[in-house]
Design an enzyme around this catalytic site. Structure first.
Site, PDB file in Angstrom:
ATOM      1  N   THR A 161      47.480  34.409  40.425  1.00 42.19           N
ATOM      2  CA  THR A 161      46.937  36.038  40.798  1.00 42.19           C
ATOM      3  C   THR A 161      48.030  36.463  41.368  1.00 42.19           C
ATOM      4  O   THR A 161      47.384  37.610  42.265  1.00 42.19           O
ATOM      5  CB  THR A 161      45.928  35.367  41.647  1.00 42.19           C
ATOM      6  OG1 THR A 161      45.533  34.628  42.925  1.00 42.19           O
ATOM      7  CG2 THR A 161      45.090  34.631  39.704  1.00 42.19           C
ATOM      8  N   GLU A 162      49.048  36.861  41.906  1.00 44.16           N
ATOM      9  CA  GLU A 162      49.684  37.868  43.226  1.00 44.16           C
ATOM     10  C   GLU A 162      49.210  39.310  42.454  1.00 44.16           C
ATOM     11  O   GLU A 162      49.103  39.902  43.237  1.00 44.16           O
ATOM     12  CB  GLU A 162      50.911  37.481  43.634  1.00 44.16           C
ATOM     13  CG  GLU A 162      51.026  36.256  43.637  1.00 44.16           C
ATOM     14  CD  GLU A 162      50.763  34.953  43.694  1.00 44.16           C
ATOM     15  OE1 GLU A 162      51.350  33.928  43.854  1.00 44.16           O
ATOM     16  OE2 GLU A 162      50.513  35.202  42.161  1.00 44.16           O
ATOM     17  N   VAL A 163      49.358  39.463  40.933  1.00 47.43           N
ATOM     18  CA  VAL A 163      49.963  40.731  40.901  1.00 47.43           C
ATOM     19  C   VAL A 163      48.264  42.034  41.269  1.00 47.43           C
ATOM     20  O   VAL A 163      48.341  43.110  41.159  1.00 47.43           O
ATOM     21  CB  VAL A 163      50.118  40.905  39.681  1.00 47.43           C
ATOM     22  CG1 VAL A 163      51.835  41.034  39.721  1.00 47.43           C
ATOM     23  CG2 VAL A 163      49.525  40.277  38.530  1.00 47.43           C
ATOM     24  N   ARG A 164      47.270  40.371  41.235  1.00 48.97           N
ATOM     25  CA  ARG A 164      45.385  41.892  41.480  1.00 48.97           C
ATOM     26  C   ARG A 164      45.984  41.594  42.972  1.00 48.97           C
ATOM     27  O   ARG A 164      44.578  43.148  43.024  1.00 48.97           O
ATOM     28  CB  ARG A 164      45.148  40.525  41.203  1.00 48.97           C
ATOM     29  CG  ARG A 164      45.109  40.461  39.112  1.00 48.97           C
ATOM     30  CD  ARG A 164      44.211  39.629  39.143  1.00 48.97           C
ATOM     31  NE  ARG A 164      43.991  39.455  37.132  1.00 48.97           N
ATOM     32  CZ  ARG A 164      43.133  38.856  36.658  1.00 48.97           C
ATOM     33  NH1 ARG A 164      41.636  38.544  36.950  1.00 48.97           N
ATOM     34  NH2 ARG A 164      43.318  38.705  35.425  1.00 48.97           N
ATOM     35  N   LEU A 165      46.709  41.830  43.604  1.00 47.87           N
ATOM     36  CA  LEU A 165      46.583  41.865  45.278  1.00 47.87           C
ATOM     37  C   LEU A 165      47.727  43.050  45.302  1.00 47.87           C
ATOM     38  O   LEU A 165      48.072  43.520  46.717  1.00 47.87           O
ATOM     39  CB  LEU A 165      46.767  40.529  46.220  1.00 47.87           C
ATOM     40  CG  LEU A 165      45.572  39.338  46.121  1.00 47.87           C
ATOM     41  CD1 LEU A 165      46.527  38.528  47.221  1.00 47.87           C
ATOM     42  CD2 LEU A 165      44.478  40.027  46.660  1.00 47.87           C
TER      43      LEU A 165
END
Length: 260
Positions: A136-140
């Protein structure tokens, strides 16, 4: 070794249960837990009585990724400080990946970000059908850099792309189709399935199993010190972008980032 973040129990057969013990934080990776896991991998490597290692999480989740406090510290750190912390995490994954014993992940609940990295360094991953997974990193506004060599070594570039680029959360059957998981079983059958695989590993010669694991690693995707340096630099570069600042700030302020 003394730590409030992990626990190791070894039975009379030489089966070590390595448990993540921050259930109140969904076993998120703090600096203390990262160091404790690195040390645990070293201790288990040197213990001739240990034949198999089962890695599990206490509470509702396997591992929810990076600890919020640890993430906030990265947001406020200098570039040099971020590189030091990224290397600390990278050395943990390297130590677990190179453990010369069979390493089985027992996965339930959520496995996000660094949690996916942990299961990617395991030799076998058995998950409950109710488990959920996500990079989920790209959502941050950041990227799954430090874990990327191990995830891609496990599932390949083609299957990694949609997971890396979208940050979507998938169920256990989708994770199995993506090759993140070895088996999916009903949650109530998880321990039985783990025990069945332990028996197979205990039937193998310990030294031959260690050599076989090293052989497989040598023939697969090479994860060199240069590659680790490269992904650490990529992460440090990303933390300095405006989107990372916006994404992480939005997360802590519990609002949507500007791009949504």
């Amino acid at each position: 070794m003394t730590s409030q973040t992990i626990h190791i129990a070894i039975d009379e057969r030489g089966v070590a249960r390595l448990s993540l013990t921050r259930p109140e934080k969904h076993n998120a990776l703090s600096a203390e837990m990262i160091d404790a896991l690195t040390e645990a991998a070293s201790d288990l490597r040197r213990d001739p009585g240990v034949r198999v290692v089962v890695l599990a999480g206490e509470g509702a989740s396997f591992c929810a990724g990076g600890d919020l406090g640890w993430m906030r510290a990265q947001f406020d750190a200098t570039r040099a400080g971020r590189i030091i912390e990224a290397r600390r995490l990278a050395m943990m994954f390297k130590a677990l990946n190179e453990l010369p014993k069979p390493l089985i992940a027992r996965v339930h609940g959520n496995a996000f970000g660094g949690g996916v990295g942990i299961l990617s360094v395991c030799d076998m991953v058995i998950a409950a059908a109710t488990a959920r997974f996500g990079l989920t990193e790209v959502r941050l506004g950041i990227i799954p850099a430090t874990i990327s060599p191990y995830v891609i070594a496990r599932i390949g570039e083609v299957k990694a792309r949609p997971l890396f680029l979208s940050g979507k959360v998938i169920d256990a059957w989708q994770a199995h189709a993506a090759d993140l998981l070895s088996r999916v079983v009903p949650e109530e059958a998880l321990d039985e399935a783990i025990e069945a695989e332990i028996r197979h590993f205990l039937a193998a010669s310990p030294q031959a199993a260690a050599r076989a694991k090293a052989l497989v690693r040598s023939l697969g995707m090479p994860i060199s010190d240069e590659l680790i340096d490269h992904v650490i630099t990529q992460l440090a570069d990303t933390w300095e972008t405006e989107e990372a600042k916006e994404g992480v700030t939005a997360f802590f302020e519990r609002r949507e980032p500007s791009w949504r």
